[in-house]
Design a protein around this motif. Structure first.
Motif, mmCIF file in Angstrom:
data_model
loop_
_atom_site.group_PDB
_atom_site.id
_atom_site.type_symbol
_atom_site.label_atom_id
_atom_site.label_comp_id
_atom_site.label_asym_id
_atom_site.label_seq_id
_atom_site.Cartn_x
_atom_site.Cartn_y
_atom_site.Cartn_z
ATOM 1 N N TYR A 12 0.841 -1.200 0.000
ATOM 2 C CA TYR A 12 0.000 0.000 0.000
ATOM 3 C C TYR A 12 0.874 1.246 0.000
ATOM 4 C CZ TYR A 12 -3.559 -3.332 1.359
ATOM 5 O OH TYR A 12 -4.403 -4.412 1.391
ATOM 6 N N LEU A 13 0.283 2.321 -0.484
ATOM 7 C CA LEU A 13 0.902 3.636 -0.437
ATOM 8 C C LEU A 13 -0.092 4.556 0.253
ATOM 9 C CD1 LEU A 13 3.405 5.245 -1.456
ATOM 10 C CD2 LEU A 13 2.072 5.816 -3.467
ATOM 11 N N ILE A 14 0.384 5.325 1.210
ATOM 12 C CA ILE A 14 -0.468 6.243 1.958
ATOM 13 C C ILE A 14 -0.151 7.660 1.482
ATOM 14 C CG2 ILE A 14 -1.220 6.943 4.258
ATOM 15 C CD1 ILE A 14 -1.278 3.861 3.743
ATOM 16 N N SER A 15 -1.186 8.474 1.287
ATOM 17 C CA SER A 15 -0.968 9.863 0.874
ATOM 18 C C SER A 15 -1.805 10.804 1.728
ATOM 19 C CB SER A 15 -1.303 10.047 -0.610
ATOM 20 O OG SER A 15 -2.651 9.723 -0.873
ATOM 21 N N GLY A 16 -1.269 11.991 1.961
ATOM 22 C CA GLY A 16 -1.965 13.029 2.713
ATOM 23 C C GLY A 16 -2.041 14.300 1.884
ATOM 24 N N SER A 17 -3.182 14.995 1.970
ATOM 25 C CA SER A 17 -3.423 16.116 1.065
ATOM 26 C C SER A 17 -4.004 17.326 1.785
ATOM 27 C CB SER A 17 -4.397 15.659 -0.031
ATOM 28 O OG SER A 17 -4.872 16.738 -0.796
ATOM 29 N N TRP A 18 -3.925 18.451 1.094
ATOM 30 C CA TRP A 18 -4.581 19.662 1.576
ATOM 31 C C TRP A 18 -6.100 19.565 1.458
ATOM 32 C CZ3 TRP A 18 -1.657 24.781 0.146
ATOM 33 C CH2 TRP A 18 -0.486 24.846 0.906
ATOM 34 N N ASP A 19 -6.604 18.497 0.834
ATOM 35 C CA ASP A 19 -8.062 18.301 0.818
ATOM 36 C C ASP A 19 -8.563 17.729 2.147
ATOM 37 O OD1 ASP A 19 -7.421 15.569 0.738
ATOM 38 O OD2 ASP A 19 -8.196 15.265 -1.289
ATOM 39 N N ARG A 20 -7.626 17.590 3.116
ATOM 40 C CA ARG A 20 -7.911 17.128 4.483
ATOM 41 C C ARG A 20 -8.175 15.619 4.568
ATOM 42 N NH1 ARG A 20 -10.083 22.252 3.819
ATOM 43 N NH2 ARG A 20 -9.438 23.766 5.373
ATOM 44 N N HIS A 21 -7.734 14.896 3.551
ATOM 45 C CA HIS A 21 -7.939 13.449 3.525
ATOM 46 C C HIS A 21 -6.603 12.709 3.488
ATOM 47 C CE1 HIS A 21 -12.003 14.363 1.409
ATOM 48 N NE2 HIS A 21 -12.136 14.386 2.725
ATOM 49 N N VAL A 22 -6.604 11.548 4.103
ATOM 50 C CA VAL A 22 -5.517 10.585 3.975
ATOM 51 C C VAL A 22 -6.093 9.420 3.187
ATOM 52 C CG1 VAL A 22 -3.993 8.986 5.208
ATOM 53 C CG2 VAL A 22 -4.394 11.283 6.129
ATOM 54 N N ARG A 23 -5.402 9.030 2.136
ATOM 55 C CA ARG A 23 -5.888 7.929 1.297
ATOM 56 C C ARG A 23 -4.917 6.756 1.374
ATOM 57 N NH1 ARG A 23 -10.100 9.143 -2.236
ATOM 58 N NH2 ARG A 23 -10.629 11.352 -2.252
ATOM 59 N N ILE A 24 -5.489 5.567 1.347
ATOM 60 C CA ILE A 24 -4.701 4.334 1.327
ATOM 61 C C ILE A 24 -4.923 3.696 -0.040
ATOM 62 C CG2 ILE A 24 -4.319 2.085 2.403
ATOM 63 C CD1 ILE A 24 -5.537 3.294 4.990
ATOM 64 N N TRP A 25 -3.823 3.563 -0.796
ATOM 65 C CA TRP A 25 -3.861 3.038 -2.153
ATOM 66 C C TRP A 25 -3.282 1.631 -2.179
ATOM 67 C CZ3 TRP A 25 -6.010 6.599 -5.469
ATOM 68 C CH2 TRP A 25 -5.963 7.950 -5.079
ATOM 69 N N ARG A 26 -4.012 0.701 -2.794
ATOM 70 C CA ARG A 26 -3.492 -0.657 -3.000
ATOM 71 C C ARG A 26 -2.659 -0.628 -4.277
ATOM 72 N NH1 ARG A 26 -8.115 -4.070 -2.635
ATOM 73 N NH2 ARG A 26 -8.553 -3.382 -4.759
ATOM 74 N N LEU A 27 -1.386 -0.973 -4.171
ATOM 75 C CA LEU A 27 -0.478 -0.788 -5.294
ATOM 76 C C LEU A 27 -0.649 -1.808 -6.411
ATOM 77 C CD1 LEU A 27 2.697 0.378 -3.393
ATOM 78 C CD2 LEU A 27 1.188 1.723 -4.858
ATOM 79 N N ILE A 28 -1.149 -2.979 -6.123
ATOM 80 C CA ILE A 28 -1.283 -3.987 -7.163
ATOM 81 C C ILE A 28 -2.236 -3.544 -8.281
ATOM 82 C CG2 ILE A 28 -3.126 -5.355 -6.100
ATOM 83 C CD1 ILE A 28 -1.420 -7.844 -7.049
ATOM 84 N N LEU A 40 -9.383 8.235 4.834
ATOM 85 C CA LEU A 40 -9.521 8.598 6.235
ATOM 86 C C LEU A 40 -9.981 10.047 6.316
ATOM 87 C CD1 LEU A 40 -6.240 6.947 7.568
ATOM 88 C CD2 LEU A 40 -8.527 5.943 7.390
ATOM 89 N N LEU A 41 -11.155 10.246 6.867
ATOM 90 C CA LEU A 41 -11.778 11.561 6.961
ATOM 91 C C LEU A 41 -11.641 12.103 8.382
ATOM 92 C CD1 LEU A 41 -15.074 10.591 5.115
ATOM 93 C CD2 LEU A 41 -13.019 11.568 4.103
ATOM 94 N N GLY A 42 -11.973 13.355 8.565
ATOM 95 C CA GLY A 42 -12.039 13.898 9.913
ATOM 96 C C GLY A 42 -11.008 14.957 10.228
ATOM 97 N N HIS A 43 -9.994 15.111 9.391
ATOM 98 C CA HIS A 43 -9.044 16.185 9.650
ATOM 99 C C HIS A 43 -9.734 17.527 9.417
ATOM 100 C CE1 HIS A 43 -6.219 12.847 9.032
ATOM 101 N NE2 HIS A 43 -5.462 13.519 9.875
ATOM 102 N N LYS A 44 -9.538 18.437 10.313
ATOM 103 C CA LYS A 44 -10.175 19.746 10.208
ATOM 104 C C LYS A 44 -9.287 20.752 9.476
ATOM 105 C CE LYS A 44 -13.029 19.313 14.370
ATOM 106 N NZ LYS A 44 -13.839 18.331 13.855
ATOM 107 N N ASN A 45 -8.062 20.345 9.164
ATOM 108 C CA ASN A 45 -7.148 21.220 8.456
ATOM 109 C C ASN A 45 -6.315 20.394 7.491
ATOM 110 O OD1 ASN A 45 -5.717 23.580 7.757
ATOM 111 N ND2 ASN A 45 -5.826 24.318 9.865
ATOM 112 N N TYR A 46 -5.404 21.060 6.781
ATOM 113 C CA TYR A 46 -4.557 20.393 5.806
ATOM 114 C C TYR A 46 -3.792 19.220 6.428
ATOM 115 C CZ TYR A 46 -5.027 24.876 3.297
ATOM 116 O OH TYR A 46 -5.481 25.986 2.677
#
Length: 173
Positions: A130-146, A154-160
């Motif tokens: 997996y690859l994890i990414s964090g963005s200014w859209d306030r989301h953390v995404r978990i990507w399956r690389l295969i 992952l939701l819930g961040h109130k800021n970047y």
């Protein structure tokens, strides 16, 4: 400590491969650069020529790295580069709202789309699945690389989200 010449504009990130053989750097010019260390002259110091002794002294003092590849594909500033555990895949994330994976020959193996704003940080899980990414859209995404699919947001961040990290056992982000 080393000086990496030939960067155009500010460098926003640099990452040493887990095997310690390559540095990946990137930044303002949307280009990933791969650097390998130049070996100094070998042999006992007293057997080297004056020029070889000088070169060895310079290399030992600051390190010397040669540019071996430039990788292009992002269309905006690159904020982060990271390595998989085998030192054969690089991930990068950018203000073009994408995360990309690359082979060392410069081939793009995946363009991961889903973030709605600048992607600021990325990291492989220890098992490289997996690859994890964090963005200014306030989301953390978990990507399956295969298959390049986003398997969780992952939701819930109130800021970047500026930076992410993954625990060594892969259980925590």
């Amino acid at each position: 400590l080393a000086l990496l010449p030939d960067q155009e504009g500010p460098v926003f990130c640099a990452s040493v491969s887990p095997d310690g053989k390559i540095i990946a750097s990137a930044g303002y010019d949307s280009t990933i650069r791969l650097w390998v260390q130049v070996p100094g002259p070998a042999g006992p110091l007293e057997e080297l020529t004056k020029d070889e002794r000088y070169r060895r002294t310079m290399l030992e003092g600051q390190g010397q790295w040669d540019l071996v590849r430039e990788i292009k594909g992002h269309t905006n500033i690159i904020n982060c580069v990271c390595w998989n555990s085998q030192s054969n895949i690089i991930a990068s994330c950018s203000n073009d709202n994408t995360v990309r994976t690359w082979r060392l020959d410069g081939t793009c193996t995946a363009v991961l789309k889903g973030h709605k704003d600048d992607v600021r940080s990325c990291m492989f899980t220890p098992d490289d699945k997996y690859l994890i990414s964090g963005s200014w859209d306030r989301h953390v995404r978990i990507w399956r690389l295969i298959d390049g699919k986003c398997v969780q947001t992952l939701l819930g961040h109130k800021n970047y989200v500026w930076c992410i990290d993954v625990s060594q056992d892969g259980d925590y982000i």
